[in-house]
Scaffold this motif. Structure first.
Motif, short mmCIF file in Angstrom:
data_model
loop_
_atom_site.label_atom_id
_atom_site.label_comp_id
_atom_site.label_asym_id
_atom_site.label_seq_id
_atom_site.Cartn_x
_atom_site.Cartn_y
_atom_site.Cartn_z
N GLN A 1 43.50 38.91 36.92
CA GLN A 1 43.48 39.49 38.25
C GLN A 1 43.04 38.47 39.30
O GLN A 1 43.11 38.72 40.49
CB GLN A 1 42.53 40.70 38.28
N ARG B 1 39.06 44.76 30.42
CA ARG B 1 39.97 43.76 30.99
C ARG B 1 39.41 43.14 32.27
O ARG B 1 40.09 43.04 33.29
CB ARG B 1 41.35 44.38 31.26
N ARG B 2 38.17 42.72 32.18
CA ARG B 2 37.49 42.12 33.33
C ARG B 2 36.81 40.82 32.91
O ARG B 2 35.61 40.65 33.10
CB ARG B 2 36.47 43.11 33.90
N LEU C 1 33.51 43.59 28.48
CA LEU C 1 34.42 43.02 29.47
C LEU C 1 35.85 42.94 28.94
O LEU C 1 36.82 43.16 29.68
CB LEU C 1 33.94 41.63 29.89
N ASP D 1 37.84 37.60 33.79
CA ASP D 1 38.15 36.43 34.62
C ASP D 1 36.91 35.62 34.95
O ASP D 1 36.89 34.39 34.81
CB ASP D 1 38.82 36.87 35.93
N GLU E 1 27.32 46.90 32.99
CA GLU E 1 28.33 46.51 33.97
C GLU E 1 27.78 45.56 35.02
O GLU E 1 28.51 44.78 35.62
CB GLU E 1 28.88 47.76 34.67
#
Length: 313
Positions: free
Chosen positions: A292, A235-236, A231, A238, A210
């Motif tokens: 996001q 859903r990270r 990721l 970006d 992470e």
């Protein structure tokens, strides 16, 4: 001591085994093979492979060797180097974090207080996968339970030592030391060491994964594919999409958003499927529906499109 178990059947009768028929397993494998192969192909492309770029490593200095080659020999040597690089870039597994083991097999109060130490019983039969190996612990209170994951890792390291792994994690994995190591841009070193010390579905391995934020340090290494997969599932993505667009890796960014098919009910996956979207259209759908940090992603898209237009003039 003999009184710790009344019989082996006492243990086995307490264990609930889930039976899966071969036909069920076969249907599951066939349904997932195609999707799995496609995901692996995308992650391999995102990993990247550059035979001209080598990370400096400490090693014994030796004089260079020069060879005269024909075109055929050069082609063969290049292919051999590419195959070796692909082996070195083989991605380690990235798994969901394993669920805690809290299985109590029996409560034998008659044994309470008979000893102050815990007793560990391990099946050390060879040719048994470690994940299926039976390990139980008898507590001084008389409780008989399955060993936790952390206990299993230590016990298995005692009976079946894995080269490079220690019984206790090295000090480098302490929070204060990790900050210092990451500050020196040694992300790949941490993941290499992490891969040896921890199981891929342990909380420690996932915690360190992470913290990886400098994508350039992991690009064209065996760890970038695992980071991408993590990721996407979380859903990270970006930050990674923005980085790819800034590095002129727009096709990798498109492939990355394409991996959102692992979330079939997400707005990105559904709209992309309905519109049969591809290329930059797919990135715009993601920015509008899922991101996001939509403003940053849109700005990165606009900057990329402007740069591409200017370079094509």
């Amino acid at each position: 001591p003999f009184f710790l178990f009344r019989s082996i059947s006492e243990i086995t009768s307490c264990v609930n085994m889930r039976n899966v028929t071969s036909s069920d397993a076969g249907r599951t494998c066939r349904s997932e093979t195609r999707a799995s192969a496609e995901v692996q192909d995308i992650l391999t492309r995102i990993t990247g492979l550059d035979l001209k770029v080598f990370r400096p490593i400490k090693q014994e200095l030796k004089p260079p060797t020069y060879k005269l080659m024909t075109d055929a020999q050069l082609k063969e040597a290049t292919q051999s180097a590419r195959e070796q690089a692909q082996r070195l870039l083989k991605m380690p597994p990235v798994l969901l974090e394993r669920k805690p083991i809290n299985d109590v097999l029996s409560e034998d109060k008659i044994l309470e207080g008979m000893d102050t130490a815990r007793y560990v019983f391990t099946d050390i039969t060879f040719n048994i996968p470690h994940r299926e190996r039976f390990i139980v612990i008898r507590e001084p209170t008389g409780t008989l339970r399955k060993a936790s994951w952390e206990e299993r890792d230590r016990i298995l390291q005692v009976y079946f030592p894995k080269e490079g792994r220690r019984l206790t994690a090295p000090p480098v994995f302490k929070e204060e030391n990790l900050k210092m190591v990451f500050g020196q841009d040694r992300h790949e070193d941490v993941l290499d060491r992490c891969q040896v010390q921890f199981e891929p579905d342990s909380s420690e391995y996932i915690r360190d994964l992470e913290k990886m934020g400098k994508y350039d340090l992991l690009r064209s290494t065996r760890h970038i594919g695992g980071l991408v997969w993590y990721l996407v599932n979380a859903r990270r993505v970006d930050g990674l999409i923005i980085d790819m667009l800034q590095k002129d890796l727009w096709q990798d960014a498109v492939s990355l958003v394409g991996l959102f098919k692992v979330h079939p009910h997400s707005e990105t996956a559904q709209e992309a499927s309905n519109q049969q979207a591809s290329g930059l259209d797919l990135l715009n759908i993601y920015a509008k529906r899922e991101s996001q940090r939509a403003g940053y992603v849109v700005l990165a898209l606009q900057a990329y499109e402007q740069t591409s237009a200017e370079s094509s003039v």
